[in-house]
Design an enzyme around this catalytic site. Structure first.
Site, mmCIF file in Angstrom:
data_model
loop_
_atom_site.group_PDB
_atom_site.id
_atom_site.type_symbol
_atom_site.label_atom_id
_atom_site.label_comp_id
_atom_site.label_asym_id
_atom_site.label_seq_id
_atom_site.Cartn_x
_atom_site.Cartn_y
_atom_site.Cartn_z
ATOM 1 N N ASP A 382 -10.451 -0.536 5.223
ATOM 2 C CA ASP A 382 -10.183 0.592 4.343
ATOM 3 C C ASP A 382 -9.014 1.373 4.940
ATOM 4 O O ASP A 382 -8.651 1.175 6.113
ATOM 5 C CB ASP A 382 -11.443 1.461 4.262
ATOM 6 C CG ASP A 382 -11.238 2.721 3.442
ATOM 7 O OD1 ASP A 382 -10.590 2.640 2.381
ATOM 8 O OD2 ASP A 382 -11.715 3.792 3.863
ATOM 9 N N ASP A 840 -15.322 3.607 6.283
ATOM 10 C CA ASP A 840 -16.059 4.810 6.690
ATOM 11 C C ASP A 840 -16.810 5.479 5.552
ATOM 12 O O ASP A 840 -17.571 6.421 5.790
ATOM 13 C CB ASP A 840 -15.087 5.830 7.296
ATOM 14 C CG ASP A 840 -14.185 6.451 6.236
ATOM 15 O OD1 ASP A 840 -13.674 5.698 5.383
ATOM 16 O OD2 ASP A 840 -14.009 7.675 6.243
ATOM 17 N N ASP A 844 -17.077 1.710 0.802
ATOM 18 C CA ASP A 844 -16.809 0.550 1.653
ATOM 19 C C ASP A 844 -18.071 -0.261 1.946
ATOM 20 O O ASP A 844 -17.993 -1.301 2.599
ATOM 21 C CB ASP A 844 -16.193 0.997 2.988
ATOM 22 C CG ASP A 844 -14.911 1.784 2.795
ATOM 23 O OD1 ASP A 844 -14.095 1.366 1.959
ATOM 24 O OD2 ASP A 844 -14.731 2.817 3.465
#
Length: 1184
Positions: A382, A840, A844
């Site tokens: 990410d 995080d 995700d």
């Protein structure tokens, strides 16, 4: 008074009769029978009447959540299922059951005890890991929130007791306990500000107006709003965040899966030798047993009866399957479990992965995948909150064709340091001396100086006098603009416009710190916040906003004279990903109407008037420099309007704004586009998207280790590209392949045409890569979410993957959480290689769970990614240590440990087969039952555990200096079939040596001074002693790194065998049986026993010793060379050689700042070569 105000607000907000959610009913108290239920349908909610939802027809789930794998009821069946998914455990379970029958060669205890120990320990480990998840769930479920009780009174309740229909009051900086419908807030207009970091990693605030469609999602956080009231709509696992999460999948490492195939191979061998044994037994029984009168063939048991030969053969087959079961290492699984738990504890305790700012250590949430960390091929990451802090710093700007800002970006500094290091390592003078020049024509010192000049332009050193306290969002340094010095500039009017655009063209809200009086800003994006902080520091402080005005305090000199100027907001043209710009039309205090515009340079430059391009060439040059340095850029422009021009345009704008229909957005876009033309360029901004600490260095090290890195982000393409430059996934000179679709094409064209367009782009890009002849050429693939939707379909995904694999870096923009998971699955299944996903936020979770290894970023407030992950770290930079050090170690430890396990069990198990053949296939074991029990559980278990926990081929700092060592894992050098079969062959050789040497030494000759020959107990004990000594000496040769623990376990295991033999032998014959006084009276006094032990041990380990000696001398592996350098201390005595070797130990890569520096050095060398060629031409003598 307080309660009265609360009651008044409740009454004003109509909380009791909120019409939007009160359903119609057909009869008193009953729900509408036509009401639809299920996903995607409406839901009946009785506000302030939560108990109604307890009825069967309206039953909604509780608000407590569970992320555990087991519960009290399911633990035993599910855990047992997990254990007996392993085929070896099924075999030992059957063997344990059969051990109670008369055909078993062993006692029931010898079979049941090891199995119970192994399975029980593994289940205890599963329970321990799941209990951690349970404690996290308890912590979340017991959070408190204020729930309306009656008459305006709110009482604290735990989240798990919140029900659908409850009205809750959420205070500032609290999390929402469930999905809430916003009812009212502390602001008069009912808006509230929400931070969704837990969900998507974004730190910028979202504005939620009072609207029936506005749902405040569970686990998002209320910010900059004193309180809100909301009614609970969805609870627990019905909430959006939980609906988007999936059950934690059961993941198994590549090595564990391969281990199953080895077990199957050994099972095949076991069945084969059991059939051979049974055939031999049948032959013996059929033709020889009737002649053996001493066996009383007239009164024999059925399993030896020649008249019932088939039954006897089947009975012996079962006996043989149990007897040779020691080929299958029963303690392998439990030893691996113990080793992995200890490895995980070392990961957790690694002080180098402890984040001091948040006090967060690394957390191996599952230990099943430790060795998988050493085999990663592709990392899917990410962006926001993972690579970046989502914090922008205003660093540089270009105004009126002049560049301001002398401070270097992190990317510049990192690249400059690497360039200096590389130039030193490569000895630039020496390298360049190889160019085909006339010797002595150009002094080498001049060549070296040319390189140093290049570096001096990058690194700017500042004296202590220039240092000032760090200001969040403002990293600008240049005295020409600071402290009012800009007033002395010849372009003062343009600079003034630049500052006013920064302070007025935005949608932010100021907050005044009552203690300091300084304004801070809540902006829709971090870029906007950084612009406002910069404007404030330049002397243009945005201090107040109303619905129609913006007030800016303007400071025009160093004296501190402040003037408040009010700008009336006439129109606001919002920023969208399609427009790539925003504009505001204001009327100043003099009555002038001005349009201020900021946006992407490509968009702004196309809209400039002829007289507005005065600074275009210089600004373009500056923007390219900023982009090369990893900075995010925007162009700023303005336009002055007369009253008539504005009035005519505004009439059209209001018509479009108030229109109703599907073309409303298109009309607004068309009218806005008419206004945003004929602009005058003012300048450009360059902000640094603050990467998390150490991200460029980490990515560079991972790239040198041979890892591929993909970025999957929900951000727009421009933002993702800027971050790609910032962390050196992209660089100048890298060819960008952008696979995109025109939005009009998606709307107007048929599906086949759209897909054909995408496939054509992919095919052309693949052809371009194949035809590229420059070995240094690098390609980057950039694709947006809409295009990715089609690219991931079955008929196109393999072509897309083929293109992506050929590119040095891949960036997917505007992707949804589901697309992240689908891309991860495609890479995992399409390449067949190990993938790691890191993120995080809750968006995700899908890719974290889909990847072979999921890593969650902790240390921030979001916990959804962490709770779904296999490993949790506080910063992305710790991934370098997690993979390059711990991953490398764990892979080699587990691989060597498993290979050794099979070696020792083959060496031991086959001796039983040889003896049975030697003893007429009678089913008799040569070893005492207690020897068999202790072999795997005690006498050989601790050395192999120490190998799996403490072994290091090289120290941690060397792993980082020689990152290419990591490739031993992805290439599977230590657990391929060649190595596995080699260890099995070594076990076969050892078994032959042990059995036949011992038999030859002891057969038909006296082994004691008084002429006694050895019986079966003496032969079996001697043979077992040789096995214990041989396998423990073998593991000592395997180890590269010894501590006192390894010495204690290896040599202590041999000592433990003798100690056991001594104690077991002194027990009464009732317990010790044939082993009574076996050591003291039988073996110890016989020199042949000690001689045989030493001789057999040396003979067993000699081939392995010869093999590793030959390999180190003639075909050394990378770590062999490093070990020898370290052993002879050449890394200390010859630093130049050590530096040269470490510079070689990098995988060839085209990403990371090392690749950027190498490209820069190639460019520099080319320039120097041209200069030297020119000098040679000038200095050459001419003859006439």
């Amino acid at each position: 008074m307080t309660k009265g105000r609360i009651r008044a607000r409740i009454r004003r907000s109509h909380l009791y009769t909120f019409g939007c959610i009160r359903p119609s009913t057909t009869e008193e108290g009953g729900p509408n029978p036509l009401q639809l239920h299920g996903p995607g349908y409406s839901r009946t909610v009785y506000c302030n009447q939560p108990l109604i939802h307890e009825k069967k027809s309206l039953f909604y789930c509780k608000n407590n959540i569970s992320t555990t794998k087991y519960n009290v009821l399911t633990f035993l069946p599910k855990a047992l299922f997990e254990q007996f998914r392993r085929v070896a455990n099924i075999y030992f379970l059957l063997a344990a059951c059969l051990s109670a029958s008369p055909i078993s060669p062993f006692s029931p205890l010898s079979m049941i005890a090891p199995l119970a120990f192994v399975v029980g320990l593994s289940m205890a480990k599963e329970a321990l890991e799941d209990s951690r998840r349970f404690l996290q769930d308890v912590k979340v479920n017991n959070r408190k929130v204020s729930v309306h009780k009656s008459n305006g009174e709110f009482v604290p309740k735990s989240w798990q007791r919140v029900m659908v229909g409850d009205v809750v009051r959420v205070e500032k900086d609290q999390f929402f306990p469930a999905d809430l419908l916003l009812l009212s807030s502390s602001y008069e207009d009912g808006i509230c500000y929400v931070e969704t970091m837990n969900l998507d990693g974004e730190t910028n605030l979202k504005v939620y107006p009072l609207d029936p469609s506005q749902i405040l999602l569970r686990d998002s956080k209320l910010r900059n709003t004193d309180y809100v009231y909301g009614v609970v709509i969805f609870t627990g696992h019905d909430s959006k965040v939980m609906q988007n999460s999936t059950k934690s999948p059961s993941k198994r490492s590549t090595i564990e899966k391969k281990m199953d195939h080895i077990i199957y191979t050994l099972f095949t061998v076991l069945i084969l030798i059991s059939f051979i044994s049974s055939i031999g037994f049948v032959v013996k029984t059929r033709f020889q047993v009737p002649k053996w009168w001493y066996l009383r063939p007239d009164n024999i048991e059925y399993q030896y009866d020649p008249k019932k030969i088939m039954l006897a053969g089947m009975s012996h087959l079962i006996t043989a399957l149990i007897l040779y079961g020691y080929l299958i290492p029963i303690s392998l699984y439990v030893s691996i479990e113990i080793v992995k738990v200890l490895q995980a504890s070392f990961i957790n305790q690694d002080i180098q992965m402890y984040d001091e700012e948040t006090g967060t250590p690394a957390d191996a949430r599952t230990s099943n995948l430790n060795e998988e960390l050493g085999q990663v091929d592709t990392i899917l990451s990410d962006k926001t909150g993972t690579l970046t802090c989502n914090q922008m710093d205003f660093l540089k700007c270009s105004i009126a064709g002049t560049s301001y800002g002398v401070r270097s970006s992190e990317v510049e500094l990192a690249a400059a340091k690497q360039m200096a290091s590389d130039m030193e390592e490569q000895d630039m003078g020496s390298d360049l001396s190889n160019f085909p020049l006339i010797k002595g024509s150009v002094p080498q010192e001049n060549v070296r100086r040319a390189g140093e000049i290049e570096l001096e332009t990058v690194i700017t050193s500042k004296g202590d006098a220039d240092k000032r306290p760090a200001i969040k969002g403002f990293g600008f340094e240049d005295s020409r603009l600071m402290n009012g010095n800009w007033l002395k500039d010849r372009n003062v009017d343009v600079i003034l416009l630049f500052f006013r655009i920064l302070s007025v063209c935005h949608t932010a809200i100021p907050e005044v710190n009552e203690e300091t009086g300084v304004c801070t800003y809540e902006a829709e994006s971090p870029d906007e916040g950084a612009f406002l902080v910069a404007a404030r520091e330049f002397g243009f402080e945005f201090c107040r906003r109303t619905q129609s005005t913006v007030v800016v305090r303007e400071k025009f000199s160093a004296s501190g004279e402040v003037v408040e100027r009010e700008y009336r907001i006439l129109n606001l043209l919002d920023f969208t990903s399609k427009r790539k710009r925003m504009s505001v039309i204001v009327r100043d205090e003099e009555g002038n109407i001005i349009l201020f515009c900021k946006g992407a340079d490509s968009i702004i430059f196309d809209r400039l008037s002829e007289n507005g391009k005065m600074y275009l060439e210089a600004t373009t040059r500056h923007l390219n420099e900023y982009g090369e340095n990893g900075l995010r850029t925007l162009a700023l422009a303005y336009k002055r309007l007369n009253e008539q021009e504005y009035t005519e345009w505004n009439n059209e704008f209001q018509k479009a704004r108030t229109s109703v229909g599907t073309d409303r957005e298109a009309m607004l876009e068309e009218v806005s586009d008419l206004m945003e033309r004929e602009l005058i360029l003012v300048g450009a901004t360059a902000v640094e998207d603050k990467l998390q600490k150490g991200v460029p260095q980490c990515i560079d090290k991972l790239a040198q280790a041979g890892l591929k890195i993909w970025v999957l982000t929900g951000d727009k393409m421009e933002t993702a590209i800027n971050i790609g430059f910032a962390c050196s996934l992209l660089r100048q000179g890298m060819k960008q392949i952008c696979i995109t679709l025109d939005s009009n094409a998606v709307t107007n064209d048929r599906l086949e045409v759209v897909k054909g367009n995408i496939l054509n782009q992919i095919t052309n890009a693949s052809q371009m890569i194949k035809m590229e002849k420059d070995p240094h050429a690098a390609f980057a693939l950039i694709i947006d979410g809409k295009t990715l939707t089609y690219a991931l379909e079955d008929d196109m995904k393999h072509q897309f993957l083929g293109l992506a694999v050929d590119c040095a870096s891949v960036i997917c923009c505007r992707v949804s959480p589901k697309q992240k998971a689908l891309v991860t699955r495609l890479v995992k299944e399409g390449t067949g290689k190990t993938t790691l996903a890191i993120g995080d936020g809750a968006n995700d979770v899908g890719m974290i769970q889909e990847a072979d290894i999921g890593v969650g970023i902790s240390g921030v407030e979001g916990m959804q990614a962490v709770m779904a992950s296999d490993f949790a770290i506080a910063q992305f930079r710790f991934l370098e240590r997690l993979l390059v050090i711990h991953g490398h170690w764990c892979y080699k430890r587990i691989a060597q440990m498993i290979c050794y396990f099979f070696y020792k069990n083959i060496a031991f198990g086959l001796t039983i087969f040889y003896f049975e053949a030697f003893a007429g296939f009678s089913g008799q074991s040569v070893y005492d039952d207690w020897y068999m029990i202790l072999f795997n559980v005690v006498l050989t278990s601790l050395p192999v555990i120490s190998l799996g926990v403490f072994e290091q081929d090289v120290p941690s700092e060397v792993c980082l200096q020689f990152p290419a060592l990591y490739q031993q894992g992805p290439r599977n050098l230590f657990f391929d079939w060649y190595r596995i079969l080699g260890w099995m062959g070594n076990g076969l050789y050892s078994s032959l040596i042990i059995f036949f040497l011992v038999i030859i030494i002891f057969y038909d000759q006296a082994f004691r001074i008084n002429g006694q020959t050895a019986d079966m107990a003496a032969v079996g004990t001697t043979m077992f002693t040789c096995i214990i000594c041989a396998v423990n000496c073998q593991i000592a040769l395997t180890m590269s790194h010894f501590t006192w623990i390894q010495h204690l376990f290896v040599w202590g295991s041999i000592g433990t065998w003798y100690l056991f033999l001594l104690i077991y032998g002194v027990l009464p014959p009732k317990y010790s049986k044939t082993a009574y006084q076996i050591l003291i009276e039988v073996l110890a006094p016989a020199p042949i026993y000690w001689t045989a032990t030493v001789l057999v041990t040396i003979a067993c380990v000699l081939p392995y010793l010869a093999h590793i000696s030959f390999q180190r001398c003639f075909n050394p592996m990378d770590h062999h060379i490093i070990q020898e350098i370290k052993y002879y201390k050449k890394d200390i005595e010859d630093q130049h050689m050590w530096t040269r070797e470490s510079s070689k130990a990098r995988q060839e890569t085209k990403i990371g700042f090392t690749a950027r520096v190498e490209a820069k050095i190639r460019h520099l060398k080319g320039r120097l070569q041209k200069k030297q060629s020119a000098l040679v031409g000038v200095s050459s003598p001419t003859y006439t």
